[in-house]
Write a protein that holds these residues in place. Structure first.
Motif, mmCIF file in Angstrom:
data_model
loop_
_atom_site.group_PDB
_atom_site.id
_atom_site.type_symbol
_atom_site.label_atom_id
_atom_site.label_comp_id
_atom_site.label_asym_id
_atom_site.label_seq_id
_atom_site.Cartn_x
_atom_site.Cartn_y
_atom_site.Cartn_z
ATOM 1 N N GLY A 93 0.779 -1.221 0.000
ATOM 2 C CA GLY A 93 0.000 0.000 0.000
ATOM 3 C C GLY A 93 0.816 1.278 0.000
ATOM 4 N N SER A 94 2.110 1.157 0.150
ATOM 5 C CA SER A 94 2.970 2.337 0.196
ATOM 6 C C SER A 94 4.234 2.081 -0.609
ATOM 7 C CB SER A 94 3.334 2.669 1.645
ATOM 8 O OG SER A 94 4.172 3.802 1.713
ATOM 9 N N THR A 95 4.614 3.048 -1.406
ATOM 10 C CA THR A 95 5.825 2.919 -2.211
ATOM 11 C C THR A 95 6.678 4.179 -2.092
ATOM 12 O OG1 THR A 95 4.673 3.769 -4.168
ATOM 13 C CG2 THR A 95 4.766 1.375 -3.903
ATOM 14 N N ARG A 96 7.943 4.021 -2.389
ATOM 15 C CA ARG A 96 8.888 5.139 -2.427
ATOM 16 C C ARG A 96 9.738 4.985 -3.687
ATOM 17 N NH1 ARG A 96 6.026 6.027 1.289
ATOM 18 N NH2 ARG A 96 6.556 6.556 3.458
ATOM 19 N N TYR A 97 10.122 6.107 -4.279
ATOM 20 C CA TYR A 97 10.956 6.073 -5.466
ATOM 21 C C TYR A 97 12.039 7.137 -5.378
ATOM 22 C CZ TYR A 97 7.320 3.247 -7.651
ATOM 23 O OH TYR A 97 6.422 2.240 -7.936
ATOM 24 N N ALA A 98 13.185 6.822 -5.930
ATOM 25 C CA ALA A 98 14.214 7.841 -6.115
ATOM 26 C C ALA A 98 13.718 8.820 -7.177
ATOM 27 C CB ALA A 98 15.514 7.191 -6.568
ATOM 28 N N ASP A 99 14.088 10.072 -7.028
ATOM 29 C CA ASP A 99 13.642 11.089 -7.986
ATOM 30 C C ASP A 99 14.058 10.736 -9.413
ATOM 31 O OD1 ASP A 99 14.151 13.955 -5.778
ATOM 32 O OD2 ASP A 99 12.468 12.555 -5.988
ATOM 33 N N SER A 100 15.196 10.089 -9.545
ATOM 34 C CA SER A 100 15.736 9.792 -10.868
ATOM 35 C C SER A 100 14.922 8.751 -11.632
ATOM 36 C CB SER A 100 17.182 9.309 -10.746
ATOM 37 O OG SER A 100 17.249 8.155 -9.931
ATOM 38 N N VAL A 101 14.065 8.006 -10.929
ATOM 39 C CA VAL A 101 13.301 6.948 -11.602
ATOM 40 C C VAL A 101 11.792 7.175 -11.544
ATOM 41 C CG1 VAL A 101 15.138 5.306 -11.052
ATOM 42 C CG2 VAL A 101 13.071 5.375 -9.620
ATOM 43 N N LYS A 102 11.360 8.195 -10.850
ATOM 44 C CA LYS A 102 9.921 8.468 -10.731
ATOM 45 C C LYS A 102 9.294 8.655 -12.104
ATOM 46 C CE LYS A 102 9.575 10.562 -6.144
ATOM 47 N NZ LYS A 102 9.399 11.823 -5.379
ATOM 48 N N GLY A 103 8.163 7.996 -12.293
ATOM 49 C CA GLY A 103 7.468 8.094 -13.569
ATOM 50 C C GLY A 103 7.965 7.115 -14.611
ATOM 51 N N ARG A 104 9.081 6.454 -14.349
ATOM 52 C CA ARG A 104 9.643 5.477 -15.299
ATOM 53 C C ARG A 104 9.640 4.067 -14.727
ATOM 54 N NH1 ARG A 104 14.837 5.737 -16.808
ATOM 55 N NH2 ARG A 104 15.561 6.658 -14.841
ATOM 56 N N PHE A 105 9.886 3.943 -13.429
ATOM 57 C CA PHE A 105 9.974 2.640 -12.780
ATOM 58 C C PHE A 105 8.753 2.434 -11.887
ATOM 59 C CE2 PHE A 105 14.916 2.121 -12.645
ATOM 60 C CZ PHE A 105 14.968 2.417 -13.989
ATOM 61 N N THR A 106 8.334 1.173 -11.768
ATOM 62 C CA THR A 106 7.223 0.822 -10.890
ATOM 63 C C THR A 106 7.588 -0.417 -10.093
ATOM 64 O OG1 THR A 106 5.602 1.691 -12.470
ATOM 65 C CG2 THR A 106 4.780 0.235 -10.736
ATOM 66 N N ILE A 107 7.483 -0.298 -8.774
ATOM 67 C CA ILE A 107 7.731 -1.445 -7.903
ATOM 68 C C ILE A 107 6.394 -2.078 -7.538
ATOM 69 C CG2 ILE A 107 7.730 -0.064 -5.782
ATOM 70 C CD1 ILE A 107 9.938 -1.955 -4.720
ATOM 71 N N HIS A 134 12.498 -5.691 7.686
ATOM 72 C CA HIS A 134 11.421 -6.092 8.584
ATOM 73 C C HIS A 134 10.880 -4.934 9.407
ATOM 74 C CE1 HIS A 134 9.778 -9.389 11.450
ATOM 75 N NE2 HIS A 134 8.932 -9.112 10.489
ATOM 76 N N GLY A 135 11.396 -3.728 9.149
ATOM 77 C CA GLY A 135 10.964 -2.592 9.945
ATOM 78 C C GLY A 135 10.038 -1.683 9.173
ATOM 79 N N THR A 136 10.321 -0.409 9.226
ATOM 80 C CA THR A 136 9.533 0.591 8.507
ATOM 81 C C THR A 136 10.106 0.756 7.110
ATOM 82 O OG1 THR A 136 9.136 1.734 10.591
ATOM 83 C CG2 THR A 136 8.706 2.959 8.572
ATOM 84 N N ILE A 137 9.274 0.959 6.121
ATOM 85 C CA ILE A 137 9.742 1.147 4.748
ATOM 86 C C ILE A 137 10.824 2.218 4.736
ATOM 87 C CG2 ILE A 137 7.901 2.800 4.223
ATOM 88 C CD1 ILE A 137 7.944 1.732 1.349
ATOM 89 N N SER A 138 11.911 1.934 4.042
ATOM 90 C CA SER A 138 13.061 2.815 4.128
ATOM 91 C C SER A 138 13.728 2.990 2.771
ATOM 92 C CB SER A 138 14.073 2.244 5.122
ATOM 93 O OG SER A 138 15.241 3.040 5.179
ATOM 94 N N VAL A 139 14.411 4.118 2.608
ATOM 95 C CA VAL A 139 15.206 4.386 1.412
ATOM 96 C C VAL A 139 16.687 4.175 1.699
ATOM 97 C CG1 VAL A 139 13.490 6.054 0.624
ATOM 98 C CG2 VAL A 139 15.501 6.850 1.881
ATOM 99 N N TYR A 140 17.014 3.735 2.903
ATOM 100 C CA TYR A 140 18.408 3.592 3.317
ATOM 101 C C TYR A 140 18.815 2.121 3.305
ATOM 102 C CZ TYR A 140 17.662 8.354 4.835
ATOM 103 O OH TYR A 140 17.363 9.689 4.856
#
Length: 122
Positions: free
Chosen positions: A55-69, A99-105
């Motif tokens: 239900g929640s996704t995150r994207y790097a700015d460089s791939v937004k609009g081009r990539f879909t997870i 296993h924790g909170t969705i992360s970009v790190y």
């Protein structure tokens, strides 16, 4: 959990690829999933992430609009659909589970797949 990434290959700029990440274990649905990439001579960087429910996704700015997870818990798999590929997308792509909170790190992720090479030629 063990992860196996696949689907990489060589494609011309503007083309598409779909990466898959197959997970072992019965608790896949409890993990957030992420995709990272590492180009030669560069640090590993975040690409996209999806939380355990999808239900929640995150994207790097460089791939937004081009990539879909996306993910399919019934198949214990996560996916990265990559469209409009550019030469700068060339890298080894890794899937990871957290296993924790969705992360970009990257440090937040506990499990990593072996990587799959994506090469985009211009």
């Amino acid at each position: 959990v063990q992860l196996q990434a696949s689907g990489g290959g060589s494609v011309q700029a503007g083309g598409s690829l779909r990466l898959s990440c197959a997970a072992s274990g019965r608790t896949f649905s409890r993990y957030n999933m992420g995709w990272f990439r590492q180009a030669p001579g560069k640090e590993r960087e975040f690409v996209a992430a999806i939380n355990w429910s999808g239900g929640s996704t995150r994207y790097a700015d460089s791939v937004k609009g081009r990539f879909t997870i996306s993910r399919d818990s019934a198949k214990n798999s996560a996916y990265l659909q990559m469209n409009s590929l550019r030469s700068e997308d060339t890298a080894v792509y890794y899937c990871a589970a957290d296993h924790g909170t969705i992360s970009v790190y990257a440090l937040a992720y506990d499990y990593w797949g072996q990587g799959t090479q994506v090469t985009v030629s211009s």
